[in-house]
Write a protein that holds these residues in place. Structure first.
Motif, PDB file in Angstrom:
ATOM      1  N   THR A   1      -4.260   3.210  16.157  1.00 42.45           N
ATOM      2  CA  THR A   1      -3.654   4.484  15.768  1.00 42.45           C
ATOM      3  C   THR A   1      -3.564   4.658  14.258  1.00 42.45           C
ATOM      4  OG1 THR A   1      -1.448   3.495  15.937  1.00 42.45           O
ATOM      5  CG2 THR A   1      -2.314   4.602  17.898  1.00 42.45           C
ATOM      6  N   GLY A   2      -3.792   3.583  13.507  1.00 41.25           N
ATOM      7  CA  GLY A   2      -3.719   3.708  12.054  1.00 41.25           C
ATOM      8  C   GLY A   2      -3.904   2.366  11.374  1.00 41.25           C
ATOM      9  N   PHE A   3      -3.854   2.406  10.043  1.00 39.38           N
ATOM     10  CA  PHE A   3      -4.028   1.202   9.240  1.00 39.38           C
ATOM     11  C   PHE A   3      -3.006   1.210   8.112  1.00 39.38           C
ATOM     12  CE2 PHE A   3      -8.119   2.432  10.964  1.00 39.38           C
ATOM     13  CZ  PHE A   3      -8.635   1.248  11.479  1.00 39.38           C
ATOM     14  N   THR A   4      -2.597   0.028   7.676  1.00 41.28           N
ATOM     15  CA  THR A   4      -1.743  -0.103   6.506  1.00 41.28           C
ATOM     16  C   THR A   4      -2.593  -0.644   5.359  1.00 41.28           C
ATOM     17  OG1 THR A   4       0.216  -0.548   7.856  1.00 41.28           O
ATOM     18  CG2 THR A   4       0.308  -1.187   5.540  1.00 41.28           C
ATOM     19  N   GLN A   5      -2.623   0.092   4.248  1.00 36.51           N
ATOM     20  CA  GLN A   5      -3.425  -0.296   3.087  1.00 36.51           C
ATOM     21  C   GLN A   5      -2.500  -0.633   1.923  1.00 36.51           C
ATOM     22  OE1 GLN A   5      -5.639   3.537   3.767  1.00 36.51           O
ATOM     23  NE2 GLN A   5      -7.374   2.344   3.005  1.00 36.51           N
ATOM     24  N   THR A   6      -2.727  -1.798   1.332  1.00 35.71           N
ATOM     25  CA  THR A   6      -1.903  -2.261   0.217  1.00 35.71           C
ATOM     26  C   THR A   6      -2.787  -2.917  -0.828  1.00 35.71           C
ATOM     27  OG1 THR A   6      -0.075  -2.693   1.759  1.00 35.71           O
ATOM     28  CG2 THR A   6       0.090  -3.646  -0.447  1.00 35.71           C
ATOM     29  N   GLY A   7      -2.702  -2.442  -2.045  1.00 37.78           N
ATOM     30  CA  GLY A   7      -3.417  -3.070  -3.145  1.00 37.78           C
ATOM     31  C   GLY A   7      -4.918  -3.140  -2.949  1.00 37.78           C
ATOM     32  N   GLY A   8      -5.512  -2.082  -2.440  1.00 33.37           N
ATOM     33  CA  GLY A   8      -6.957  -2.046  -2.258  1.00 33.37           C
ATOM     34  C   GLY A   8      -7.465  -2.839  -1.076  1.00 33.37           C
ATOM     35  N   ARG A   9      -6.558  -3.172  -0.137  1.00 33.26           N
ATOM     36  CA  ARG A   9      -6.945  -3.898   1.069  1.00 33.26           C
ATOM     37  C   ARG A   9      -6.240  -3.308   2.271  1.00 33.26           C
ATOM     38  NH1 ARG A   9      -9.179  -8.909   0.560  1.00 33.26           N
ATOM     39  NH2 ARG A   9      -8.233  -9.625   2.504  1.00 33.26           N
ATOM     40  N   VAL A  10      -6.836  -3.471   3.427  1.00 29.68           N
ATOM     41  CA  VAL A  10      -6.151  -3.154   4.674  1.00 29.68           C
ATOM     42  C   VAL A  10      -5.416  -4.412   5.109  1.00 29.68           C
ATOM     43  CG1 VAL A  10      -6.433  -2.572   7.110  1.00 29.68           C
ATOM     44  CG2 VAL A  10      -7.779  -1.373   5.382  1.00 29.68           C
ATOM     45  N   THR A  11      -4.121  -4.313   5.223  1.00 30.45           N
ATOM     46  CA  THR A  11      -3.326  -5.500   5.549  1.00 30.45           C
ATOM     47  C   THR A  11      -2.972  -5.597   7.023  1.00 30.45           C
ATOM     48  OG1 THR A  11      -1.330  -4.269   4.936  1.00 30.45           O
ATOM     49  CG2 THR A  11      -2.340  -5.666   3.232  1.00 30.45           C
ATOM     50  N   SER A  12      -2.975  -4.456   7.719  1.00 24.47           N
ATOM     51  CA  SER A  12      -2.652  -4.514   9.144  1.00 24.47           C
ATOM     52  C   SER A  12      -3.252  -3.321   9.871  1.00 24.47           C
ATOM     53  CB  SER A  12      -1.135  -4.565   9.379  1.00 24.47           C
ATOM     54  OG  SER A  12      -0.530  -3.347   8.989  1.00 24.47           O
TER      55      SER A  12
ATOM     56  N   ASP B   1     -11.401  -3.709   0.118  1.00 26.65           N
ATOM     57  CA  ASP B   1     -12.433  -4.733  -0.068  1.00 26.65           C
ATOM     58  C   ASP B   1     -12.531  -5.706   1.099  1.00 26.65           C
ATOM     59  OD1 ASP B   1     -10.205  -6.335  -0.335  1.00 26.65           O
ATOM     60  OD2 ASP B   1     -10.516  -6.797  -2.454  1.00 26.65           O
ATOM     61  N   ASN B   2     -11.852  -5.421   2.206  1.00 30.46           N
ATOM     62  CA  ASN B   2     -11.930  -6.293   3.378  1.00 30.46           C
ATOM     63  C   ASN B   2     -12.242  -5.516   4.656  1.00 30.46           C
ATOM     64  OD1 ASN B   2      -9.404  -5.017   3.422  1.00 30.46           O
ATOM     65  ND2 ASN B   2      -8.432  -6.730   4.498  1.00 30.46           N
ATOM     66  N   VAL B   3     -12.904  -4.373   4.511  1.00 23.84           N
ATOM     67  CA  VAL B   3     -13.253  -3.546   5.670  1.00 23.84           C
ATOM     68  C   VAL B   3     -14.774  -3.446   5.780  1.00 23.84           C
ATOM     69  CG1 VAL B   3     -12.988  -1.309   6.810  1.00 23.84           C
ATOM     70  CG2 VAL B   3     -11.145  -2.201   5.377  1.00 23.84           C
ATOM     71  N   TRP B   4     -15.290  -3.706   6.978  1.00 23.16           N
ATOM     72  CA  TRP B   4     -16.720  -3.611   7.265  1.00 23.16           C
ATOM     73  C   TRP B   4     -16.939  -2.617   8.389  1.00 23.16           C
ATOM     74  CZ3 TRP B   4     -20.665  -6.695   4.978  1.00 23.16           C
ATOM     75  CH2 TRP B   4     -20.196  -7.609   4.033  1.00 23.16           C
ATOM     76  N   ILE B   5     -18.086  -1.943   8.347  1.00 27.46           N
ATOM     77  CA  ILE B   5     -18.365  -0.947   9.374  1.00 27.46           C
ATOM     78  C   ILE B   5     -19.773  -1.109   9.916  1.00 27.46           C
ATOM     79  CG2 ILE B   5     -19.178   0.847   7.756  1.00 27.46           C
ATOM     80  CD1 ILE B   5     -17.578   2.832   9.649  1.00 27.46           C
ATOM     81  N   ASN B   6     -19.910  -0.841  11.196  1.00 24.68           N
ATOM     82  CA  ASN B   6     -21.189  -0.870  11.902  1.00 24.68           C
ATOM     83  C   ASN B   6     -21.196   0.332  12.827  1.00 24.68           C
ATOM     84  OD1 ASN B   6     -23.428  -1.402  13.502  1.00 24.68           O
ATOM     85  ND2 ASN B   6     -22.421  -3.012  14.674  1.00 24.68           N
TER      86      ASN B   6
END
Length: 409
Positions: free
Chosen positions: A200-211, A349-354
């Motif tokens: 349902t969503g993502f938490t982004q902190t400091g240029g990263r997705v943390t959860s 910087d920790n997200v990948w997509i396909n």
């Protein structure tokens, strides 16, 4: 004609649905073929087992359960040929690797030519394939007729057959066996498989997705991997990224069970239909995507009507067959008919997509699982997927496979 093979039986329970833990090294969103294959290769080849595959429905219940199982690698451009030929090589050893049957049947694929333009394009593709080491041949109408005797290769049809490309190593596989094989193998290596778990969503902190926020709780993630096919654009939007992807329904259908009459796969762009006969005996047919954008899984009646007319024109004997059921999947289509694979830098910087495989995702499953896992594990794009970076839409280095993907496949 050879008799249809007897379907092997599987044990009733191959894995257990996991209760999601609070944190994982890698969270893969999307429990279809690509997500499961990526999870398996992360664990088997790179020792990364603290992995969760989260799926909003049931495992492999999206496009993996709704495709038409055609496997081939006879694509025109080098980048496409590279990833699909790598996948085909892995298909040939997949049963040994997973320790289970996937019923990969290398019966070959015919791509028919109905006019001078088709002939020129087909011979061009054969030459390009051969330069890339791919088995490809040009066949005369008489040779096509020997491979598919129920196909009308006379001059009577509105679009007579003037020849065809043929890839002998191509074929079909049993899609659910493929998904179950990857799921079981990943599960045995320690991967958590979590169904009924919508993101349902993502938490982004400091240029990263943390959860990752899900309907089954918040999950902390070291790396986030998106493998959600037709719903990839929806997920990316939650991360503040607009993808150059459109989602369309793609329809297919099967007939009642019949005696084996078609021992190869037949595809036609001009008449716009493709036909194979599944292991149990039903005819499997499809055509192009519905023109409208949407997420419905029923599609439009006129598309089914047109593909039936095309099939009967090519195979007059099929006029006596009865349609058993129809369905649709949701395919994600990019402007150059090629996938997007790599880091989603705009989201962190920790997200990948396909995503963006359109109608060609199933056949790529072993190959993309292998090289995508390698990319995620090493933090850099594997050579076979480097051309598919999202940035190509700003640099102009497109991989235009519209010619190879004009008919769904």
């Amino acid at each position: 004609m050879k008799p249809a093979p007897r379907l092997p039986e599987h044990p009733p329970r191959l894995w257990k649905d996991a209760e999601p833990r609070k944190a994982y090294d890698v969270v893969i969103v999307g429990g279809g073929g690509h997500g499961l294959a990526t999870a398996y290769h992360l664990a088997a080849d790179h020792g990364i087992t603290n992995v969760a595959v989260v799926e909003k429905g049931w495992l492999a219940g999206g496009n993996m359960a709704r495709n038409t199982t055609i496997i081939r690698s006879n694509y025109l451009w080098d980048a496409s040929a590279g990833i699909y030929e790598h996948a085909l090589g892995l298909w040939e050893t997949l049963e040994e690797r997973l320790g289970t049957t996937v019923m990969f049947d290398q019966r070959g694929v015919l791509n028919l030519a109905h006019n001078l333009s088709d002939v020129r394009e087909g011979k061009r593709r054969v030459n390009a394939n051969q330069l890339n080491g791919i088995d490809a041949h040009w066949l005369t109408p008489a040779e096509v007729g020997k491979l598919a005797p129920v196909l009308d290769v006379s001059e009577r049809p509105r679009h007579p057959v003037h020849g065809a490309t043929f890839q002998p190593r191509a074929g079909i596989a049993k899609h659910d066996y493929v998904a179950w094989g990857y799921a079981r193998a990943a599960y045995e290596l320690g991967v958590d498989l979590v169904s009924d778990c919508e993101v349902t969503g993502f938490t982004q902190t400091g240029g990263r997705v943390t959860s990752v926020s899900t309907t089954r709780g918040e999950i902390s993630a070291g790396t986030v991997v998106l493998c959600a096919a037709g719903h990839s654009a929806v997920l990316a939007e939650k991360l503040g990224v607009r993808l150059p992807v459109q989602s369309h329904p793609l329809q297919a259908l099967v007939s009642e069970l019949l005696e084996q009459v078609l021992d190869t796969v037949v595809m036609s762009n001009a008449v716009h239909v493709y036909v194979s006969q599944a292991h149990k005996g039903e005819l499997v047919m499809g055509a192009g995507v519905d023109p409208h954008i949407g997420y419905g899984r029923r599609g439009s009646f006129h598309v089914v009507e047109e593909q039936m007319a095309a099939a009967v024109e090519l195979f007059p004997i099929f006029a006596r067959a009865h349609v058993l059921r129809t369905w649709a999947g949701i395919v994600d289509v990019t402007p150059d008919a090629s996938p997007i694979v790599g880091p989603l830098d705009a989201a962190g910087d920790n997200v990948w997509i396909n995503c963006g495989w359109g109608t060609g995702g199933f056949k790529a499953t072993p190959g993309i699982g292998d090289v995508f896992a390698d990319s995620v594990a090493h933090g850099r794009a594997h050579d076979l997927v480097a051309p598919y970076a999202l940035e190509r839409f700003t640099t102009g280095r497109l991989i235009d496979e519209h010619g190879a993907a004009a008919v769904a496949h």
